[in-house]
Scaffold this motif. Structure first.
Motif, mmCIF file in Angstrom:
data_model
loop_
_atom_site.group_PDB
_atom_site.id
_atom_site.type_symbol
_atom_site.label_atom_id
_atom_site.label_comp_id
_atom_site.label_asym_id
_atom_site.label_seq_id
_atom_site.Cartn_x
_atom_site.Cartn_y
_atom_site.Cartn_z
ATOM 1 N N GLU A 95 -34.533 31.725 55.346
ATOM 2 C CA GLU A 95 -33.346 31.101 54.750
ATOM 3 C C GLU A 95 -34.075 29.557 54.451
ATOM 4 O O GLU A 95 -34.405 28.927 55.319
ATOM 5 C CB GLU A 95 -32.110 30.996 55.130
ATOM 6 N N ASN A 132 -34.472 33.739 48.650
ATOM 7 C CA ASN A 132 -33.912 33.433 47.463
ATOM 8 C C ASN A 132 -34.433 32.289 46.708
ATOM 9 O O ASN A 132 -34.424 31.983 45.693
ATOM 10 C CB ASN A 132 -32.478 33.285 47.557
ATOM 11 N N ARG A 133 -34.817 31.170 47.589
ATOM 12 C CA ARG A 133 -35.071 30.002 47.251
ATOM 13 C C ARG A 133 -36.414 29.846 46.412
ATOM 14 O O ARG A 133 -36.606 29.521 45.298
ATOM 15 C CB ARG A 133 -35.267 28.889 48.287
ATOM 16 N N SER A 138 -31.743 37.350 50.827
ATOM 17 C CA SER A 138 -30.925 38.646 50.556
ATOM 18 C C SER A 138 -31.675 39.898 50.804
ATOM 19 O O SER A 138 -32.994 39.884 50.534
ATOM 20 C CB SER A 138 -30.556 38.503 49.033
ATOM 21 N N ARG A 140 -26.233 31.920 46.566
ATOM 22 C CA ARG A 140 -26.994 32.298 47.702
ATOM 23 C C ARG A 140 -28.289 31.813 47.516
ATOM 24 O O ARG A 140 -29.381 32.391 47.959
ATOM 25 C CB ARG A 140 -27.184 33.847 47.659
ATOM 26 N N ASN A 174 -36.013 41.298 53.653
ATOM 27 C CA ASN A 174 -35.276 40.299 52.704
ATOM 28 C C ASN A 174 -36.009 39.282 51.965
ATOM 29 O O ASN A 174 -37.073 38.977 52.311
ATOM 30 C CB ASN A 174 -34.318 39.605 53.739
ATOM 31 N N SER A 175 -35.421 38.943 50.716
ATOM 32 C CA SER A 175 -36.199 37.909 49.930
ATOM 33 C C SER A 175 -35.746 36.553 50.463
ATOM 34 O O SER A 175 -34.799 36.249 51.336
ATOM 35 C CB SER A 175 -35.571 38.069 48.544
ATOM 36 N N VAL A 189 -30.892 38.989 43.224
ATOM 37 C CA VAL A 189 -30.961 37.740 43.572
ATOM 38 C C VAL A 189 -30.517 36.772 42.584
ATOM 39 O O VAL A 189 -29.561 35.952 42.955
ATOM 40 C CB VAL A 189 -32.364 37.162 44.061
#
Length: 278
Positions: free
Chosen positions: A63, A178-179, A145, A140, A175-176, A134
């Motif tokens: 994250e 997202n940023r 994600s 998010r 998970n990716s 995404v």
């Protein structure tokens, strides 16, 4: 920057892409080690050397991880090597490879189904579709994600049955960050965006862009558009396309042909660019 030194087997740095870990490179990494190369395949910050299942269970470390942090991490890794390496990156890792070469690192670079840096605006429908899980939720932005098995089948496993794709998902998907995704997309229309490179840079190490003919994530149109941008400069940039290959070029059946092509091309052109380095 470490200057190239004489060696017959330069090191190779492998950079994985979004939704993957360094284990996606296990095939190529072992092949290159068997040929006598030191191979470094480190995970992005937030992934490290964790197994995919472990990352899926607790993706919190991903994250907020962004592009600059990741590229700086690999630049520091390269600086710690005794000599400059061949840099190869898959997907988003292919963008990072271009950014690292733009910093003057590497004796050659290979983007394997790479996404595009800032200024390359081509966005096929299939590419937009792969990013929807995404991009559809900007709230998010700083989260990590998951990728569903269904979406993985479209994105990575479109050469496989759904059952076989689900097996591949369990073995490799995470998970990716997202940023990273948002930063990459938002930088595209900006010449000075986060992923910007100097397409005219004359002293950049040779760069090869590899396309997969049935890639949904970064189809050939993207690498063709990037090649047109690089054609503004004098440094060597070439593209090769492998038909019937998906975005999973590094592990899809027949990966050996692509791995060998990438290494042979890199060593041949690095010898021209840095005669003392190969």
């Amino acid at each position: 920057m470490n200057q190239p030194k004489h060696t017959t087997k330069p090191p190779i740095v492998l950079i994985h892409g979004l939704w993957m870990t360094p284990r996606s490179w296990d095939t190529w990494a072992q092949r290159y080690r068997d040929l006598g190369h030191e191979v470094v395949a480190a995970g992005w910050p937030g992934i490290g050397d964790r197994a995919p299942a472990d990352v899926r269970e607790d993706p919190s470390a991903l994250e907020g991880v962004g592009i600059v942090e990741i590229v700086d991490f690999y630049a520091d890794l390269i600086a710690s090597l005794p000599e400059q390496p061949v840099i190869m990156g898959h997907s988003f890792g292919g963008i990072f490879t271009q950014m690292l070469l733009d910093r003057g690192l590497g004796i050659a670079g290979v983007g394997v189904a790479p996404g595009q840096p800032a200024g390359v605006l081509t966005l096929p429908f299939s590419t937009l579709r792969t990013g929807l899980p995404v991009l559809s939720n900007p709230f998010r932005f700083g989260k990590a994600s998951p990728i569903s098995k269904r979406h993985f089948h479209y994105t990575f496993g479109n050469d496989l049955s759904r059952a076989d794709s689900d097996v591949e998902w369990a073995a490799s998907a995470v998970n990716s960050s997202n940023r990273v995704f948002f930063e990459g997309v938002l930088s595209l229309p900006k010449k000075s965006g986060i992923t910007a490179v100097d397409f005219r840079k004359p002293d950049r190490a040779p760069l090869l862009l590899i396309s997969g003919g049935i890639d949904h994530v970064a189809p050939p149109a993207i690498q063709k558009a990037a090649l047109r941008k690089y054609a503004q400069g004098t440094a060597l940039v070439e593209r090769v396309e492998f038909p019937d290959r998906t975005h999973r070029l590094v592990s899809q059946d027949g990966w050996e042909e692509i791995a060998d092509y990438a290494l042979d091309w890199s060593l041949r052109h690095a010898a021209t660019r840095f005669p003392q380095a190969t």
